[in-house]
Design a protein around this motif. Structure first.
Motif, PDB file in Angstrom:
ATOM      1  N   ILE A 187       1.164 -10.095   8.998  1.00 25.77           N
ATOM      2  CA  ILE A 187       1.784 -10.402   7.712  1.00 25.77           C
ATOM      3  C   ILE A 187       1.237  -9.412   6.693  1.00 25.77           C
ATOM      4  N   ALA A 188       2.125  -8.773   5.955  1.00 25.00           N
ATOM      5  CA  ALA A 188       1.696  -7.860   4.894  1.00 25.00           C
ATOM      6  C   ALA A 188       1.378  -8.684   3.657  1.00 25.00           C
ATOM      7  N   CYS A 189       0.156  -8.520   3.152  1.00 30.47           N
ATOM      8  CA  CYS A 189      -0.308  -9.244   1.974  1.00 30.47           C
ATOM      9  C   CYS A 189      -0.512  -8.231   0.845  1.00 30.47           C
ATOM     10  N   SER A 190       0.443  -8.183  -0.086  1.00 32.50           N
ATOM     11  CA  SER A 190       0.457  -7.174  -1.151  1.00 32.50           C
ATOM     12  C   SER A 190       0.304  -5.771  -0.576  1.00 32.50           C
TER      13      SER A 190
ATOM     14  N   LEU B 222      17.033  -3.536   7.718  1.00 30.61           N
ATOM     15  CA  LEU B 222      16.060  -2.682   7.040  1.00 30.61           C
ATOM     16  C   LEU B 222      16.526  -2.516   5.597  1.00 30.61           C
ATOM     17  N   GLY B 223      16.177  -3.504   4.759  1.00 34.54           N
ATOM     18  CA  GLY B 223      16.702  -3.530   3.407  1.00 34.54           C
ATOM     19  C   GLY B 223      15.982  -2.605   2.454  1.00 34.54           C
ATOM     20  N   GLY B 224      14.717  -2.285   2.748  1.00 36.23           N
ATOM     21  CA  GLY B 224      13.961  -1.399   1.866  1.00 36.23           C
ATOM     22  C   GLY B 224      13.803  -0.038   2.504  1.00 36.23           C
ATOM     23  N   HIS B 225      12.582   0.259   2.983  1.00 32.17           N
ATOM     24  CA  HIS B 225      12.350   1.469   3.755  1.00 32.17           C
ATOM     25  C   HIS B 225      11.227   1.164   4.747  1.00 32.17           C
ATOM     26  N   ILE B 226      10.948   2.066   5.652  1.00 30.04           N
ATOM     27  CA  ILE B 226       9.939   1.819   6.679  1.00 30.04           C
ATOM     28  C   ILE B 226       8.553   1.801   6.032  1.00 30.04           C
ATOM     29  N   VAL B 227       7.860   0.687   6.197  1.00 25.24           N
ATOM     30  CA  VAL B 227       6.537   0.470   5.612  1.00 25.24           C
ATOM     31  C   VAL B 227       5.576   0.102   6.732  1.00 25.24           C
ATOM     32  N   THR B 228       4.402   0.725   6.747  1.00 28.20           N
ATOM     33  CA  THR B 228       3.439   0.468   7.821  1.00 28.20           C
ATOM     34  C   THR B 228       2.426  -0.613   7.469  1.00 28.20           C
ATOM     35  N   GLY B 229       2.229  -0.877   6.186  1.00 31.39           N
ATOM     36  CA  GLY B 229       1.202  -1.833   5.791  1.00 31.39           C
ATOM     37  C   GLY B 229      -0.182  -1.229   5.733  1.00 31.39           C
ATOM     38  N   HIS B 230      -0.259   0.115   5.683  1.00 32.59           N
ATOM     39  CA  HIS B 230      -1.527   0.824   5.565  1.00 32.59           C
ATOM     40  C   HIS B 230      -1.593   1.469   4.177  1.00 32.59           C
ATOM     41  N   VAL B 231      -2.472   0.966   3.339  1.00 34.67           N
ATOM     42  CA  VAL B 231      -2.559   1.437   1.953  1.00 34.67           C
ATOM     43  C   VAL B 231      -3.179   2.827   1.913  1.00 34.67           C
ATOM     44  N   ASP B 232      -2.517   3.737   1.188  1.00 35.03           N
ATOM     45  CA  ASP B 232      -3.006   5.112   1.079  1.00 35.03           C
ATOM     46  C   ASP B 232      -3.949   5.310  -0.097  1.00 35.03           C
ATOM     47  N   ALA B 233      -3.744   4.570  -1.169  1.00 33.24           N
ATOM     48  CA  ALA B 233      -4.574   4.739  -2.360  1.00 33.24           C
ATOM     49  C   ALA B 233      -4.328   3.577  -3.310  1.00 33.24           C
ATOM     50  N   VAL B 234      -5.256   3.419  -4.245  1.00 32.36           N
ATOM     51  CA  VAL B 234      -5.081   2.442  -5.320  1.00 32.36           C
ATOM     52  C   VAL B 234      -4.630   3.192  -6.568  1.00 32.36           C
ATOM     53  N   GLY B 235      -3.477   2.815  -7.098  1.00 32.32           N
ATOM     54  CA  GLY B 235      -2.994   3.377  -8.345  1.00 32.32           C
ATOM     55  C   GLY B 235      -3.401   2.501  -9.513  1.00 32.32           C
ATOM     56  N   ARG B 236      -3.117   2.964 -10.713  1.00 31.67           N
ATOM     57  CA  ARG B 236      -3.492   2.228 -11.922  1.00 31.67           C
ATOM     58  C   ARG B 236      -2.305   2.182 -12.869  1.00 31.67           C
ATOM     59  N   VAL B 237      -1.984   0.990 -13.393  1.00 29.96           N
ATOM     60  CA  VAL B 237      -0.885   0.848 -14.338  1.00 29.96           C
ATOM     61  C   VAL B 237      -1.300   1.489 -15.664  1.00 29.96           C
TER      62      VAL B 237
END
Length: 211
Positions: free
Chosen positions: A40-43, A101-116
């Motif tokens: 399960i992808a959690c955020s 496939l409603g969005g795009h292919i997502v692996t669930g592996h976070v590459d980086a933390v961005g900042r708003v």
């Protein structure tokens, strides 16, 4: 694999240190349909179900939950506030053969933390500008896909900055803001970013040609 189309919001109800960190997440899923060992992808973070319980019924009452173990490595590479008691997390079960496939292919592996960096209301939608590190800046393209806190989104524009970082903008429509945690984001909040898997391979091929 995932699609970045969120199906529910869960709430962290327990955080326990067991070597790794064990989270119990309350959710609106039917626990009978959550398999031990399922992903399960959690955020935006792919995690493995190690326990589940509670029940779901037709009256809407639901005390369902599942538990996951989160490694120190995962915590160090993701937005820290999602690992606290009471945190709300975007949930998506793994893609099954034949699913849309409603969005795009997502692996669930976070590459980086961005900042708003910017949040503004524009024309009834929410305009966000996100600061991204130099490590992932080359992979972010205007009209390309990016996953933020598990949500598949389209990049509106990208500004490359002198230090190699980038600031990119997104438009969050009211529906997306309502059914995900994105509507609650504020300036300064950290967000999990996963670049488009196709961009990752294209950048690798480009680097090899230039070598």
């Amino acid at each position: 694999m995932f699609t970045g189309i969120i199906t529910a919001i869960g709430t962290v109800t327990s955080v326990t240190r067991t070597g790794d960190t064990r989270l119990v997440i309350a959710c609106p899923f039917d626990p009978a349909k959550i398999a031990i060992g399922a992903s399960i992808a959690c955020s935006g973070v792919c995690l493995t179900v190690v326990e589940r319980g509670g029940s779901a019924n037709e009256t809407g009452a639901n005390d369902a939950w599942f538990a996951v173990d989160v490694s120190d490595e995962t915590i160090s590479k993701t937005a820290p506030l999602q690992w606290r008691d009471g945190a709300r997390v975007n949930l998506e079960s793994a893609l099954k053969l034949g699913d849309e496939l409603g969005g795009h292919i997502v692996t669930g592996h976070v590459d980086a933390v961005g900042r708003v960096a910017v949040r503004e209301e524009r024309g009834g939608s929410m305009h966000l500008e996100i600061d991204a590190s130099a490590a992932i800046a080359p992979y972010i393209a205007t009209k390309g896909s990016i996953t933020m806190d598990g949500v598949s989104l389209t990049v509106n524009a990208v500004e490359d900055l002198p230090d190699g970082t980038a600031r990119f903008s997104l438009n969050i429509i009211p529906h997306t803001a309502e059914i995900t945690t994105l509507g609650a984001l504020q300036v300064g909040d950290g967000v999990n970013l996963e670049i488009d898997v196709l961009a990752r391979y294209l950048k690798r091929m480009q680097d090899l040609r230039a070598a």
